[in-house]
Write a protein that holds these residues in place. Structure first.
Motif: not given
Lengths: 151, 232
Positions: A36, A56, A58, A105, A124, B104, B111, B168
């Motif tokens: 992800y 993205r 994270g 993220v 997250k 979130w 994901d 996530l």
């Protein structure tokens, strides 16, 4: 002549083989696409190929790095995996769980090799659940879990 | 099938008792240090997800038994567990979304965990549709069983998605094996364990009622067919 039992065994065998092949396919081919987000270290290593692309990243919001511009929704902070720190700029709403020392993220693009401009920020959450009166332990534990998950 | 009739009432009563006890505990649970009161969603989300996967496991085993032994009982169980599993999967996705928006900052993320769970819902719905898409119920049952067994590959993918890929969604809070550990503090953990038991009983109860209903419907269909043949 194939007996009825053999036919059934053949059918079961085929079904299991097809299923196994599907798993193998998912595990081998889609692994890259199923990730992800990139870690800050990966994102910096691939800056050239990722530039101008929406990606993205994270990591953890570096403690003490968050700067809010007063009177606006603009913020700046560092996202880190404890080895690499990336400066991020963002303007807009933030999720409830966004805070220093916690997971984040960021989605956006490299504006320059030194600056990442986020269009979306997602928090997250770590896998730790701790009551309010044990907050200090909780903060330490969730930091540890989060950095471990970035390895 | 006689056993289902016997266990229905006791299971129903036990389900109510544990559900009420569990929900009462949830209302008295301390706030989480980060999420505040939103942590309460955990107590619906996690047991629902576990029961969704458990139901699919039941569907898979029953489908294997149906193909292997041609067992009608196994087929009825598979059909019943499919409906129950679909409900729990939908509940998991809905409660997760409601938690995800404030925590979130998004209702949904593509994901690996969320996507594989959505695939499970599509699988359950697909099984329900496939069963009735063939004119011959025997063939329909067989085709459904084959699809169910193939679809079982989604189970390990859902379970390990948060370990294999960066997602996530958070990794498991209760896990065995190499990464063993409990990441939920005691006062928050007890209601979760009780509600997991309550949801297991609820799953058993719902599957029992559904299986009896399916069996009754099949008997009626058989009578109807016999009567039509007699009239001819």
């Amino acid at each position: 002549m194939i007996s009825l039992l053999n036919k059934r065994l053949m059918l079961m065998f085929t079904v299991i083989m097809v299923g196994g092949a599907l798993v193998a396919l998912v595990l081998t081919s889609f692994t890259g696409a199923l990730v992800y987000f990139h870690t800050p270290t990966e994102a910096v290593a691939k800056t050239k190929e990722l530039v101008a692309k929406k990606i993205r990243i994270g990591g953890m919001v570096q403690t003490g790095s968050l700067v809010r511009e007063s009177g606006t929704l603009k913020i700046r902070f560092l996202v880190t995996d404890s080895t690499t720190h990336i400066p991020v700029r963002y303007e807009g709403m933030l999720p409830d769980l966004f805070r220093e020392g916690q997971g984040v993220v960021v989605e956006g693009t490299w504006q320059s090799p030194q600056e990442f401009v986020a269009t979306t920020i997602l928090a997250k959450h770590s896998e730790d659940y701790v009551p309010v009166d044990m907050s200090e332990q909780g903060i330490a534990k969730s930091k540890e879990s989060l950095l471990k998950s970035l390895k | 099938m006689n056993i289902l009739k016997k266990i229905q009432l006791p299971t129903g009563i036990l389900t109510w008792i544990t559900l009420i006890a569990g929900v009462w505990l949830v209302f008295n649970v301390p706030d989480d240090f980060q999420q505040g009161g939103a942590v309460k969603i955990l107590y619906i989300h996690v047991p629902s997800a576990k029961m969704a996967l458990l139901s699919y496991l039941v569907v898979t085993v029953a489908s294997i038994l149906h193909l292997w032994k041609r067992s009608e009982t196994a087929d009825i169980l598979a059909e019943a567990a499919t409906s129950v599993g679909a409900a729990f999967t939908a509940m998991t996705l809905a409660s997760g979304s409601i938690w995800g928006k404030p925590m979130w900052g998004t209702w949904w993320a593509w994901d690996a965990r969320l996507t594989s769970m959505l695939v499970l819902l599509i699988l359950f719905k697909g099984l329900m549709v496939l069963r009735h898409s063939l004119d011959d119920p025997v063939k329909g049952a067989r085709a459904t069983a084959i699809l169910a067994i193939i679809g079982a590959v989604d189970l390990p993918i859902i379970h390990y998605s948060v370990v294999w890929w960066r997602t996530l969604h958070q990794p498991p809070s209760l896990s065995a094996g190499s990464n063993a550990g409990i990441h939920i503090a005691g006062p928050l953990l007890t209601p979760l364990l009780i509600l997991t038991v309550a949801f297991m009983l609820l799953t058993l109860y719902m599957t029992t009622v559904k299986a009896r209903q399916i069996e009754a419907r099949r008997r009626l269909d058989a009578l109807e067919t016999a009567r039509m043949h007699a009239d001819e």
